[in-house]
Design a protein around this motif. Sequence first.
Motif, PDB file in Angstrom:
ATOM      1  N   GLU A   1      55.574  55.736  -1.141  1.00  0.00           N
ATOM      2  CA  GLU A   1      54.266  56.384  -1.186  1.00  0.00           C
ATOM      3  C   GLU A   1      53.293  55.658  -2.111  1.00  0.00           C
ATOM      4  OE1 GLU A   1      56.678  57.806  -4.575  1.00  0.00           O
ATOM      5  OE2 GLU A   1      57.045  57.521  -2.424  1.00  0.00           O
ATOM      6  N   GLY A   2      53.814  54.773  -2.967  1.00  0.00           N
ATOM      7  CA  GLY A   2      52.946  54.038  -3.877  1.00  0.00           C
ATOM      8  C   GLY A   2      52.286  52.824  -3.248  1.00  0.00           C
ATOM      9  N   VAL A   3      52.699  52.442  -2.047  1.00  0.00           N
ATOM     10  CA  VAL A   3      52.118  51.282  -1.375  1.00  0.00           C
ATOM     11  C   VAL A   3      51.006  51.742  -0.438  1.00  0.00           C
ATOM     12  CG1 VAL A   3      52.586  49.299   0.100  1.00  0.00           C
ATOM     13  CG2 VAL A   3      54.317  50.075  -1.531  1.00  0.00           C
ATOM     14  N   VAL A   4      49.785  51.255  -0.668  1.00  0.00           N
ATOM     15  CA  VAL A   4      48.623  51.688   0.102  1.00  0.00           C
ATOM     16  C   VAL A   4      47.867  50.475   0.628  1.00  0.00           C
ATOM     17  CG1 VAL A   4      48.385  53.829  -1.226  1.00  0.00           C
ATOM     18  CG2 VAL A   4      47.146  51.779  -1.955  1.00  0.00           C
ATOM     19  N   PRO A   5      47.126  50.636   1.734  1.00  0.00           N
ATOM     20  CA  PRO A   5      46.298  49.521   2.214  1.00  0.00           C
ATOM     21  C   PRO A   5      45.085  49.334   1.312  1.00  0.00           C
ATOM     22  CG  PRO A   5      45.929  51.475   3.559  1.00  0.00           C
ATOM     23  CD  PRO A   5      47.051  51.813   2.622  1.00  0.00           C
ATOM     24  N   THR A   6      44.569  48.128   1.285  1.00  0.00           N
ATOM     25  CA  THR A   6      43.387  47.844   0.475  1.00  0.00           C
ATOM     26  C   THR A   6      42.397  47.040   1.300  1.00  0.00           C
ATOM     27  OG1 THR A   6      42.681  47.083  -1.730  1.00  0.00           O
ATOM     28  CG2 THR A   6      44.194  45.659  -0.520  1.00  0.00           C
ATOM     29  N   PRO A   7      41.096  47.234   1.112  1.00  0.00           N
ATOM     30  CA  PRO A   7      40.106  46.540   1.939  1.00  0.00           C
ATOM     31  C   PRO A   7      39.859  45.109   1.487  1.00  0.00           C
ATOM     32  CG  PRO A   7      38.995  47.953   0.377  1.00  0.00           C
ATOM     33  CD  PRO A   7      40.472  48.222   0.217  1.00  0.00           C
ATOM     34  N   GLN A   8      39.222  44.347   2.354  1.00  0.00           N
ATOM     35  CA  GLN A   8      38.754  43.021   1.973  1.00  0.00           C
ATOM     36  C   GLN A   8      37.591  43.148   0.994  1.00  0.00           C
ATOM     37  OE1 GLN A   8      37.758  41.518   5.850  1.00  0.00           O
ATOM     38  NE2 GLN A   8      39.628  40.301   6.005  1.00  0.00           N
ATOM     39  N   SER A   9      37.430  42.128   0.175  1.00  0.00           N
ATOM     40  CA  SER A   9      36.314  42.078  -0.756  1.00  0.00           C
ATOM     41  C   SER A   9      35.593  40.746  -0.587  1.00  0.00           C
ATOM     42  CB  SER A   9      36.809  42.208  -2.201  1.00  0.00           C
ATOM     43  OG  SER A   9      35.797  41.855  -3.125  1.00  0.00           O
ATOM     44  N   LEU A  10      34.274  40.755  -0.719  1.00  0.00           N
ATOM     45  CA  LEU A  10      33.513  39.514  -0.683  1.00  0.00           C
ATOM     46  C   LEU A  10      33.359  38.912  -2.076  1.00  0.00           C
ATOM     47  CD1 LEU A  10      30.773  40.196   2.009  1.00  0.00           C
ATOM     48  CD2 LEU A  10      32.822  38.783   2.195  1.00  0.00           C
ATOM     49  N   GLY A  11      34.041  39.500  -3.051  1.00  0.00           N
ATOM     50  CA  GLY A  11      34.103  38.883  -4.364  1.00  0.00           C
ATOM     51  C   GLY A  11      35.001  37.657  -4.331  1.00  0.00           C
ATOM     52  N   GLY A  12      34.824  36.775  -5.307  1.00  0.00           N
ATOM     53  CA  GLY A  12      35.618  35.555  -5.373  1.00  0.00           C
ATOM     54  C   GLY A  12      36.780  35.694  -6.351  1.00  0.00           C
ATOM     55  N   GLU A  13      37.833  34.910  -6.130  1.00  0.00           N
ATOM     56  CA  GLU A  13      39.036  34.941  -6.980  1.00  0.00           C
ATOM     57  C   GLU A  13      39.721  33.590  -6.850  1.00  0.00           C
ATOM     58  OE1 GLU A  13      41.915  34.955  -9.027  1.00  0.00           O
ATOM     59  OE2 GLU A  13      41.324  37.066  -9.120  1.00  0.00           O
ATOM     60  N   ASP A  14      39.846  32.848  -7.959  1.00  0.00           N
ATOM     61  CA  ASP A  14      40.332  31.476  -7.786  1.00  0.00           C
ATOM     62  C   ASP A  14      41.843  31.368  -7.609  1.00  0.00           C
ATOM     63  OD1 ASP A  14      41.363  31.528 -10.382  1.00  0.00           O
ATOM     64  OD2 ASP A  14      40.230  29.789 -11.071  1.00  0.00           O
ATOM     65  N   PHE A  15      42.544  32.502  -7.491  1.00  0.00           N
ATOM     66  CA  PHE A  15      43.926  32.469  -7.027  1.00  0.00           C
ATOM     67  C   PHE A  15      43.989  31.823  -5.641  1.00  0.00           C
ATOM     68  CE2 PHE A  15      47.795  34.571  -5.230  1.00  0.00           C
ATOM     69  CZ  PHE A  15      48.711  34.090  -6.158  1.00  0.00           C
ATOM     70  N   GLY A  16      42.861  31.870  -4.919  1.00  0.00           N
ATOM     71  CA  GLY A  16      42.790  31.241  -3.601  1.00  0.00           C
ATOM     72  C   GLY A  16      43.101  29.758  -3.629  1.00  0.00           C
ATOM     73  N   TRP A  17      42.822  29.088  -4.760  1.00  0.00           N
ATOM     74  CA  TRP A  17      43.143  27.659  -4.844  1.00  0.00           C
ATOM     75  C   TRP A  17      44.644  27.420  -4.713  1.00  0.00           C
ATOM     76  CZ3 TRP A  17      39.766  24.245  -3.833  1.00  0.00           C
ATOM     77  CH2 TRP A  17      38.445  24.339  -4.268  1.00  0.00           C
ATOM     78  N   TYR A  18      45.450  28.285  -5.346  1.00  0.00           N
ATOM     79  CA  TYR A  18      46.905  28.123  -5.231  1.00  0.00           C
ATOM     80  C   TYR A  18      47.352  28.301  -3.778  1.00  0.00           C
ATOM     81  CZ  TYR A  18      46.665  28.987 -10.302  1.00  0.00           C
ATOM     82  OH  TYR A  18      46.355  28.935 -11.625  1.00  0.00           O
ATOM     83  N   LEU A  19      46.755  29.307  -3.121  1.00  0.00           N
ATOM     84  CA  LEU A  19      47.195  29.628  -1.763  1.00  0.00           C
ATOM     85  C   LEU A  19      46.683  28.624  -0.738  1.00  0.00           C
ATOM     86  CD1 LEU A  19      47.059  33.526  -1.680  1.00  0.00           C
ATOM     87  CD2 LEU A  19      48.765  31.959  -2.646  1.00  0.00           C
TER      88      LEU A  19
END
Length: 447
Positions: free
Chosen positions: A356-374
Amino acid sequence: MTHMGPGVMPGPGPATAPGAADETRHAVGEAGAALQPQLDGFLADREAELVAFRRDLHAHPELGYNEYRTTERIAARLKKAGLEPRVLPRGTGLYCDIGPDDGHTVALRADIDALPLQDEKEHAPYRSTVPGVAHACGHDVHTAMVLGAGLFLAQQAEAGLLPGRVRLLFQPAEETPGGALDVMAAGGIAGVDRAFALHCDPRIEVGQLGLRTGAITAACDKVYVKVTGPGGHTARPHLTADLVYALAKIVTELPAALSRRVDPRSSLSLVWGRVAAGSVANAIPDDGIAEGTVRCLDDEAWHRAPEMMDALLQSVASAYDVEASLEYVRGVPPTVNEAASVQMFRDAATQVIGEEGVVPTPQSLGGEDFGWYLESIPGALARLGVREPGSEAEYDLHRGDFDVDERCIGVGVRVLAATALTALWDGARGAGPGARLDGAAEGAALS
């Protein structure tokens, strides 16, 4: 095959007969049940220390590439646990390996920098002591959670229960951004098979984890357009290049034209933040500027955006006899969560905080540089609930009054530690990506 001791959660193996599948489910339930009391015991001893660590960082925030004290505090605590952290070449940020150097390697990432904002929490005992600088995005919480998970996993490694290696990444300058690139340049993700990160979300209650497959945050770039042409009197626009009119056409036509060049699902968006030209009402100026941001949820569209935008800009500018130049400044790529890594988050969280603790989350148009790793390795970013259950307060990120329910730190430690173990066991078993673990033991969201 790596021995499965207590606290090591097996991932799914190759396709098997129904009887073997039942046996695997039974093993998963036993492993989840074994992990819970170990995490309970660890947090009973260490949770207060981790909260105090977070409060110390919150009271002494440091901006990107100035996180010297923060880096020293993290390194000192890791060394106390018998680990060997490696500080990045600039002197801020570090990474640290836990466990054997053979087998799979999983990275857990925290960002450590603060924001140039005034801390407005007047009555908080851990309010920032640095004028104009505050941990208003939860990076102090991220740091405490990854540190806590690392200390727990170090205990597992010492007991011979870690079926691979975990690398802790304490990244500087996420807000700048660019710190992720420094980590990568220093070899921080060399040999890493998967990377995971949590980010505070004040819209989600403590004890919940927000998951999403695919793009969860957007690319965010800055664009600067300069337009030049012969100016003149507004009474005789036909003898000039009517620069203001041309600039207006660029400002209005470029966003629509750019969005038509890519799949609408990429959410490629150009929004202007500043437009300027001229100084008096009756003179057509000879130059003008427009500045804005480009945001995008699709990696392919993000890579194509500069070339597409420049071509469109030149097309519009030539129609009005003006010269136009584009300065396109890369920010961060979209953070695109790999499906198999999201499933690992889900499987681990189900075991340690309950389904019950796992919930969906929406997309965000904010930036996050974790994307560089991925861009280089698979992985996933999840959103951790930090909102006090039932609270009516409306905290948001990047605000001077931002704060968290500190019980989230224990939740984050549970999720990160369990996810690292799940990913390592999947790697050790050679499991196919994305298979779901059934029968995981459910645990309470808060201890």
